[in-house]
Design a protein around this motif. Structure first.
Motif, PDB file in Angstrom:
ATOM      1  N   PHE A   4       0.829  -1.199   0.000  1.00 40.32           N
ATOM      2  CA  PHE A   4       0.000   0.000   0.000  1.00 40.32           C
ATOM      3  C   PHE A   4       0.871   1.260   0.000  1.00 40.32           C
ATOM      4  O   PHE A   4       0.659   2.181  -0.797  1.00 40.32           O
ATOM      5  N   VAL A   5       1.857   1.303   0.884  1.00 39.07           N
ATOM      6  CA  VAL A   5       2.732   2.479   0.983  1.00 39.07           C
ATOM      7  C   VAL A   5       3.433   2.734  -0.360  1.00 39.07           C
ATOM      8  O   VAL A   5       3.437   3.850  -0.881  1.00 39.07           O
ATOM      9  N   CYS A   6       4.006   1.670  -0.935  1.00 42.42           N
ATOM     10  CA  CYS A   6       4.771   1.832  -2.181  1.00 42.42           C
ATOM     11  C   CYS A   6       3.873   2.258  -3.331  1.00 42.42           C
ATOM     12  O   CYS A   6       4.243   3.112  -4.132  1.00 42.42           O
ATOM     13  N   LEU A   7       2.682   1.663  -3.402  1.00 48.19           N
ATOM     14  CA  LEU A   7       1.763   1.999  -4.489  1.00 48.19           C
ATOM     15  C   LEU A   7       1.319   3.452  -4.356  1.00 48.19           C
ATOM     16  O   LEU A   7       1.256   4.186  -5.349  1.00 48.19           O
ATOM     17  N   ALA A   8       1.027   3.865  -3.128  1.00 45.15           N
ATOM     18  CA  ALA A   8       0.587   5.249  -2.900  1.00 45.15           C
ATOM     19  C   ALA A   8       1.682   6.226  -3.315  1.00 45.15           C
ATOM     20  O   ALA A   8       1.431   7.205  -4.036  1.00 45.15           O
ATOM     21  N   ILE A   9       2.920   5.948  -2.901  1.00 44.09           N
ATOM     22  CA  ILE A   9       4.026   6.851  -3.241  1.00 44.09           C
ATOM     23  C   ILE A   9       4.217   6.899  -4.756  1.00 44.09           C
ATOM     24  O   ILE A   9       4.320   7.983  -5.351  1.00 44.09           O
ATOM     25  N   SER A  10       4.213   5.723  -5.405  1.00 45.84           N
ATOM     26  CA  SER A  10       4.499   5.731  -6.845  1.00 45.84           C
ATOM     27  C   SER A  10       3.381   6.386  -7.650  1.00 45.84           C
ATOM     28  O   SER A  10       3.651   7.058  -8.635  1.00 45.84           O
ATOM     29  N   ALA A  16       4.140   9.373 -10.073  1.00 46.92           N
ATOM     30  CA  ALA A  16       4.105   9.119 -11.517  1.00 46.92           C
ATOM     31  C   ALA A  16       2.882   9.697 -12.217  1.00 46.92           C
ATOM     32  O   ALA A  16       2.993  10.243 -13.313  1.00 46.92           O
ATOM     33  N   LEU A  17       1.699   9.555 -11.595  1.00 46.66           N
ATOM     34  CA  LEU A  17       0.479   9.920 -12.314  1.00 46.66           C
ATOM     35  C   LEU A  17       0.407  11.402 -12.685  1.00 46.66           C
ATOM     36  O   LEU A  17       0.120  11.734 -13.837  1.00 46.66           O
ATOM     37  N   LEU A  72       2.416  15.446 -18.887  1.00 49.91           N
ATOM     38  CA  LEU A  72       3.166  15.207 -20.128  1.00 49.91           C
ATOM     39  C   LEU A  72       2.223  14.807 -21.253  1.00 49.91           C
ATOM     40  O   LEU A  72       2.351  15.282 -22.387  1.00 49.91           O
ATOM     41  N   GLY A  73       1.258  13.952 -20.952  1.00 51.51           N
ATOM     42  CA  GLY A  73       0.308  13.520 -21.960  1.00 51.51           C
ATOM     43  C   GLY A  73      -0.529  14.688 -22.446  1.00 51.51           C
ATOM     44  O   GLY A  73      -0.844  14.790 -23.637  1.00 51.51           O
ATOM     45  N   PRO A  92       5.254   1.247 -15.309  1.00 49.62           N
ATOM     46  CA  PRO A  92       3.928   0.952 -15.863  1.00 49.62           C
ATOM     47  C   PRO A  92       2.929   2.080 -15.642  1.00 49.62           C
ATOM     48  O   PRO A  92       2.103   2.356 -16.516  1.00 49.62           O
ATOM     49  N   LEU A  93       3.008   2.730 -14.478  1.00 48.63           N
ATOM     50  CA  LEU A  93       2.095   3.845 -14.198  1.00 48.63           C
ATOM     51  C   LEU A  93       2.313   4.963 -15.202  1.00 48.63           C
ATOM     52  O   LEU A  93       1.382   5.494 -15.804  1.00 48.63           O
ATOM     53  N   LEU A  94       3.567   5.314 -15.370  1.00 51.59           N
ATOM     54  CA  LEU A  94       3.928   6.448 -16.220  1.00 51.59           C
ATOM     55  C   LEU A  94       3.529   6.175 -17.674  1.00 51.59           C
ATOM     56  O   LEU A  94       2.855   6.992 -18.305  1.00 51.59           O
TER      57      LEU A  94
END
Lengths: 245, 227
Positions: free
Chosen positions: A35-41, A45-46, A52-53, A105-107
């Motif tokens: 959870f912590v890692c996903l939240a940070i990334s 990234a998003l 950029l998009g 993958p997020l980016l």
């Protein structure tokens, strides 16, 4: 397959689930780390990918980052961070390694989703006098949602899977059950731990597939198929069958 | 600083390490290359018939794609552990695991490549009297090559980096050195092996790109959406 029966017995033994080395505790550690890692990334990234998009720059960057992410072994990065001065800071090496690998993958998916949102719709929205911010919120993000979710799902499953490696240098999480089994040459325990990790990864995948279907802002529109059927970049873990059929 | 001292002071970059342990590094690299090559080759041999079957019978496509996707989700440490009782402690465990991972992308890309072959080309070949086999190998496969090669490159690069996890059972190529270095806090060993591993992935990717250029002189760049 005697081992399978023994692994099942291991899983069915109540004492293996309790205590600081028990399954529940390890599962808690694993989920917390995920959870912590996903939240940070996601937080890192998003926003970058959407920006950029939106301006349509940095496509090469997105692709190159995802390529680099595939070429660098997670295990190597984990150990390198562990031996760096960071290594003395408990969980941080693991968290940083996991975040680094969740970002590509997020980016890539979010960038492609926003950048390839239907140009005609985007032009029409501009013609209606929408500002850049409105355009992102009301047009590009809803259109890009399926791909962004694909990215989040890929990243989530990847973090769950990779968090297992945290056990190799002696971190927490379900991987510890596997590594402890190796140390005790207790193959049933190794297999039991592997079953638990694999099951968790599949559950997380399923939960995110459902979330994507439930949260999709466009799900009640017709004409959804054309976007849903569009393949995510094949360099990501492929979209789940639920989305492609 | 003197070169001999970097082993004692445990520097990240150490020429002395490379000099004294050259043999170890070479062996690990060769093992790494061997495992990667075997996995990708077997992966291709398995993925190709699967893709053909899935294309032929729609009923097969769903389960095949579903199963390979699920396999892809299984964490590498778990995959190798699950295969352990089947093969015992051997390189076969790592290779089998990597083959199973490679199927996901290979099957998808082979199918996408075959689907992208223009119907006119097939019709023309049939009109010229091509049988199904000659059609597949003479017309469809060459036209599907860009997508196939793209999948092959992705798979190869991932396989190179996933091989390192095989260190858990002592068959991880350069991963073994990383694992050893982790246990003994030997910085030079970890960094050297990691850099070699990344270099291996990059070289493999470039070699395959070169091969693709050679094989498809008519395709100036790979089509979008399949890479």
């Amino acid at each position: 397959m005697d081992v399978v029966a023994k692994a099942w017995t291991w899983l069915a033994t109540g004492s293996h689930w309790a205590g600081p080395d028990g399954v529940w505790h390890r599962l808690g550690q694993h989920l917390f780390l995920t959870f912590v890692c996903l939240a940070i990334s996601c937080a890192v990234a998003l926003p970058i990918a959407v920006a950029l998009g939106h301006i349509g720059k940095g496509g090469a960057l997105a692709v190159n980052i995802s390529n680099a992410g595939r070429a660098v072994p997670t295990f190597a990065v984990l150990v390198l961070l562990l031996l760096s001065p960071l290594g003395t800071h408990g969980q941080w090496p693991t968290i940083i390694a996991l975040v680094l690998f969740a970002i590509p993958p997020l980016l890539t998916n979010a960038y492609v989703g926003v950048h390839e949102a239907d140009r005609e719709v985007v032009e029409a929205a501009r013609g209606m006098g929408m500002t850049g911010g409105q355009l992102i919120r009301r047009v590009e993000l809803p259109l890009a949602f399926p791909l962004i979710m694909t990215g989040v799902r890929t990243a989530a499953v990847q973090v769950v899977a990779t968090a297992t490696l945290a056990a190799l240098p002696g971190g927490g999480g379900l991987g510890r059950i596997i590594t402890a089994g190796f140390r005790l040459t207790d193959t049933p325990q190794v297999v039991a731990g592997a079953v638990l990790v694999a099951a968790l990864a599949l559950v997380v995948e399923g939960v995110f597939v459902l979330l994507g279907l439930v949260l999709d802002p466009m799900r009640r529109r017709t004409g959804r198929r054309s976007t849903a059927a569009r393949r995510p970049p094949a360099d990501q873990a492929p979209a789940s069958p639920a989305l492609t059929t | 600083m003197a070169d001999g001292n970097c082993l004692i002071s445990n520097e990240w970059i150490c020429g002395e390490y490379v000099r004294t342990r050259g043999q170890e590094l070479t062996d690990a690299t060769l093992e790494h290359v061997g495992i990667t090559l075997a996995s990708v080759a077997i992966g291709l041999l398995v993925a190709f018939p699967l893709a053909l079957l899935a294309r032929r019978w729609r009923a097969v496509a769903g389960p095949v794609l579903g199963l390979t996707t699920i396999l892809y989700t299984v964490p590498s440490l778990a995959m190798f552990s699950l295969l352990l009782p089947v093969f015992g402690v051997s390189a076969a465990v790592v290779i089998t695991g990597l083959v199973l991972y490679s199927l996901t992308i290979l099957v998808r890309n082979i199918m996408a490549g075959l689907a992208s072959v223009p119907e006119e080309a097939r019709e023309a070949a049939r009109g010229m009297g091509y049988g199904p086999l000659r059609l597949l190998f003479g017309v469809e496969l060459p036209l599907a090559l860009p997508a196939l090669m793209a999948g092959l490159r992705i798979t190869t690069v991932s396989t190179v980096s996933l091989t390192t996890v095989g260190a858990i059972i002592g068959y991880g190529g350069l991963g073994n050195l990383i694992y050893e270095g982790m246990r003994s806090f030997f910085k030079a060993e970890v960094l050297t092996a990691s850099v070699l591993c990344v270099a291996l992935a990059v070289v493999a990717d470039l070699l395959l790109l070169g091969l693709q250029r050679l094989l498809t002189p008519w395709a100036r760049k790979s089509r979008k959406g399949t890479t």
